[in-house]
Design a protein around this motif. Structure first.
Motif, PDB file in Angstrom:
ATOM      1  N   ARG A 116      -4.180  -8.624  -7.321  1.00  0.00           N
ATOM      2  CA  ARG A 116      -5.342  -9.402  -6.897  1.00  0.00           C
ATOM      3  C   ARG A 116      -5.479  -9.403  -5.371  1.00  0.00           C
ATOM      4  O   ARG A 116      -4.527  -9.109  -4.648  1.00  0.00           O
ATOM      5  N   PRO A 117      -6.662  -9.780  -4.865  1.00  0.00           N
ATOM      6  CA  PRO A 117      -6.875  -9.812  -3.408  1.00  0.00           C
ATOM      7  C   PRO A 117      -6.019 -10.869  -2.718  1.00  0.00           C
ATOM      8  O   PRO A 117      -5.588 -11.858  -3.331  1.00  0.00           O
ATOM      9  N   LEU A 118      -5.805 -10.664  -1.428  1.00  0.00           N
ATOM     10  CA  LEU A 118      -5.135 -11.660  -0.591  1.00  0.00           C
ATOM     11  C   LEU A 118      -6.238 -12.540  -0.008  1.00  0.00           C
ATOM     12  O   LEU A 118      -6.742 -12.285   1.077  1.00  0.00           O
ATOM     13  N   GLY A 372       2.351 -11.767 -10.948  1.00  0.00           N
ATOM     14  CA  GLY A 372       1.905 -11.063  -9.754  1.00  0.00           C
ATOM     15  C   GLY A 372       3.028 -10.312  -9.077  1.00  0.00           C
ATOM     16  O   GLY A 372       2.890  -9.124  -8.728  1.00  0.00           O
ATOM     17  N   ILE A 373       4.172 -10.968  -8.877  1.00  0.00           N
ATOM     18  CA  ILE A 373       5.310 -10.298  -8.240  1.00  0.00           C
ATOM     19  C   ILE A 373       5.841  -9.189  -9.133  1.00  0.00           C
ATOM     20  O   ILE A 373       6.177  -8.095  -8.650  1.00  0.00           O
ATOM     21  N   ALA A 374       5.905  -9.426 -10.436  1.00  0.00           N
ATOM     22  CA  ALA A 374       6.365  -8.384 -11.359  1.00  0.00           C
ATOM     23  C   ALA A 374       5.418  -7.195 -11.399  1.00  0.00           C
ATOM     24  O   ALA A 374       5.817  -6.092 -11.767  1.00  0.00           O
ATOM     25  N   HIS A 379      -0.180 -10.492  -3.563  1.00  0.00           N
ATOM     26  CA  HIS A 379      -0.757 -11.819  -3.739  1.00  0.00           C
ATOM     27  C   HIS A 379       0.208 -12.761  -4.441  1.00  0.00           C
ATOM     28  O   HIS A 379       0.116 -13.988  -4.279  1.00  0.00           O
ATOM     29  N   GLY A 380       1.140 -12.214  -5.233  1.00  0.00           N
ATOM     30  CA  GLY A 380       2.138 -13.052  -5.889  1.00  0.00           C
ATOM     31  C   GLY A 380       3.026 -13.765  -4.876  1.00  0.00           C
ATOM     32  O   GLY A 380       3.378 -14.941  -5.049  1.00  0.00           O
ATOM     33  N   TRP A 381       3.381 -13.067  -3.803  1.00  0.00           N
ATOM     34  CA  TRP A 381       4.189 -13.679  -2.745  1.00  0.00           C
ATOM     35  C   TRP A 381       3.365 -14.691  -1.951  1.00  0.00           C
ATOM     36  O   TRP A 381       3.874 -15.749  -1.557  1.00  0.00           O
ATOM     37  N   LEU A 382       2.100 -14.367  -1.703  1.00  0.00           N
ATOM     38  CA  LEU A 382       1.220 -15.308  -1.019  1.00  0.00           C
ATOM     39  C   LEU A 382       1.079 -16.578  -1.837  1.00  0.00           C
ATOM     40  O   LEU A 382       1.118 -17.693  -1.301  1.00  0.00           O
TER      41      LEU A 382
END
Length: 406
Positions: A116-118, A372-374, A379-382
């Motif tokens: 996904r977008p940041l 998201g991280i997987a 964006h998962g980290w954000l």
């Protein structure tokens, strides 16, 4: 970390079943009946999706694997055992997901990740979600397995989640116009091997940091000894599980979700639909069909169909049933509902924040953080950073609603 429980200070009334074997039989029959119904009116795929959700519910309940209490415990007491378990879960997941997503298929099934977008919507939505999870004393998955275990006090959080998610679908199109950077897929940017290595290094660094903090504050590390002394087969079936068991189980079951559905596990995706169906049933006169969210591919057909035709909803229902089975297996099923009025209001308000935040942030602690991280998406980290900041704020707001910070 103990189970993602509602506050110990809560005045609760529990109805203990005098015949736990009967409760177990009923829970198994309910699960089997729904699986059979889905197989009959739809197909075996729908039945398997629900049963996969049930397996996730068993893992969540037996390991008391939550996110709300894990983050709050680290902030308040410095204990990081639960967060280290989350890092292990993510480590197993990226090792499984990254090569599969790079290949684009698994066992002939086309697979895609959550990239996904940041965006501002991720920052704001995750921050709101983080506050909501502490005020409401539960997250997306936590409320589901608590409800399955008999904690009816999770229901106002779930109702609020559905209402907040529906509200967010009305505003969704506006949020997509806010400042945003293009999605960053680490698998494509770095390659599979380097992307896995980088993520593992970050997971290890976070785990090491929690160890340092915990040792400085307590002089030792909290043991992960749930169920110790019992035969492993009994622990596996009846719990409790160490966090490490839950971490590995959730990573493997999320990978099974990717194989079965073609995308990672997503909890929050079902709640907007639940809110929309409730609004239709209550005849609220909302022009939901014309809201931008419901014009997205897949969401339009979900709105037209039954909840039992929606894979996210099926898995959520499965989680509730799986937790019910796990609770009766453990002999700990009870119905608990009483708590102070302010905490009912907190659960409802927290649920609205959870639903709104998750919908505009492209997911919750499961879909955005875990999924998201997987998926290799930055964006998962954000989402993690923003949600943890919100969780910190929410932790210090809890006393306003009669709850302890710890």
């Amino acid at each position: 970390m103990t189970a993602q429980q509602l506050p110990a200070s809560t005045s609760a009334t529990a109805i203990q079943s005098p015949r736990q074997p009967i409760a177990l039989l009923v829970s198994l029959l309910m699960t089997a009946a729904l699986a059979s119904y889905l197989y009959t009116v739809q197909d075996s795929h729908a039945s398997l999706v629900m049963l996969l959700g049930a397996a996730l519910g068993v893992a969540l309940y037996h390991a008391s694997f939550g996110f709300t209490t894990a983050w709050r415990t680290l902030v308040v007491t410095g204990r990081g055992r639960a967060l280290r378990a989350q890092m292990l879960m993510l480590a197993v997941a990226v090792c499984l997901f990254f090569p599969t997503l790079a290949a684009g298929e698994l066992f002939g099934q086309n697979v895609i990740g959550f990239v996904r977008p940041l965006s501002i919507s991720v920052l704001v939505g995750a921050f709101i979600f983080g506050i909501g999870m502490q005020i409401g004393n539960g997250c997306a998955s936590g409320n589901l397995y608590h409800a399955g275990g008999g904690q009816l006090r999770a229901l106002p959080g779930m109702a609020g989640f559905a209402a907040g998610a529906l509200w967010a679908t009305r505003d969704y199109e506006w949020w997509t116009t806010q400042p945003s950077l293009a999605p960053v897929n680490l698998i494509e940017l770095l390659g599979t091997g380097p992307a896995i290595a980088l993520n593992l290094l970050v997971f290890a660094a976070i785990a090491l940091l929690t160890r340092v903090v915990e040792k400085r504050r307590h002089g030792d590390l909290e043991a992960d000894d749930a169920g110790q002394g019992q035969p492993w087969s009994r622990r596996l079936l009846r719990g409790p599980w160490p966090f490490i068991w839950g971490a590995v189980a959730l990573a493997l079951l999320n990978f099974a979700t990717l194989a079965l559905i073609g995308r990672p596990w997503a909890v929050a995706l079902g709640y907007p639909l639940w809110g929309a169906k409730a609004a239709e049933a209550l005849n609220l006169g909302l022009d939901i069909d014309f809201w931008g969210y419901w014009l997205l591919p897949g969401r339009d057909t979900a709105l037209m169909g039954s909840i039992l035709e929606d894979s996210a909803s099926l898995m959520n229902i499965g989680v509730i049933l799986g937790a019910l089975v796990a609770a009766t297996l453990a002999g700990r099923f009870s119905l608990s509902w009483r708590m102070p009025l302010m905490q009912w209001l907190a659960a409802l308000l927290g649920g609205v924040m959870l639903g709104y935040g998750a919908t505009i942030a492209f997911g919750c602690n499961i879909g955005a953080y875990f999924g998201g991280i997987a998926s290799g998406s930055l964006h998962g980290w954000l989402w993690l950073v923003a949600a943890f900041a919100g969780s910190f704020v929410g932790t210090w707001l809890r006393p306003l609603f009669g709850m302890s910070r710890g």
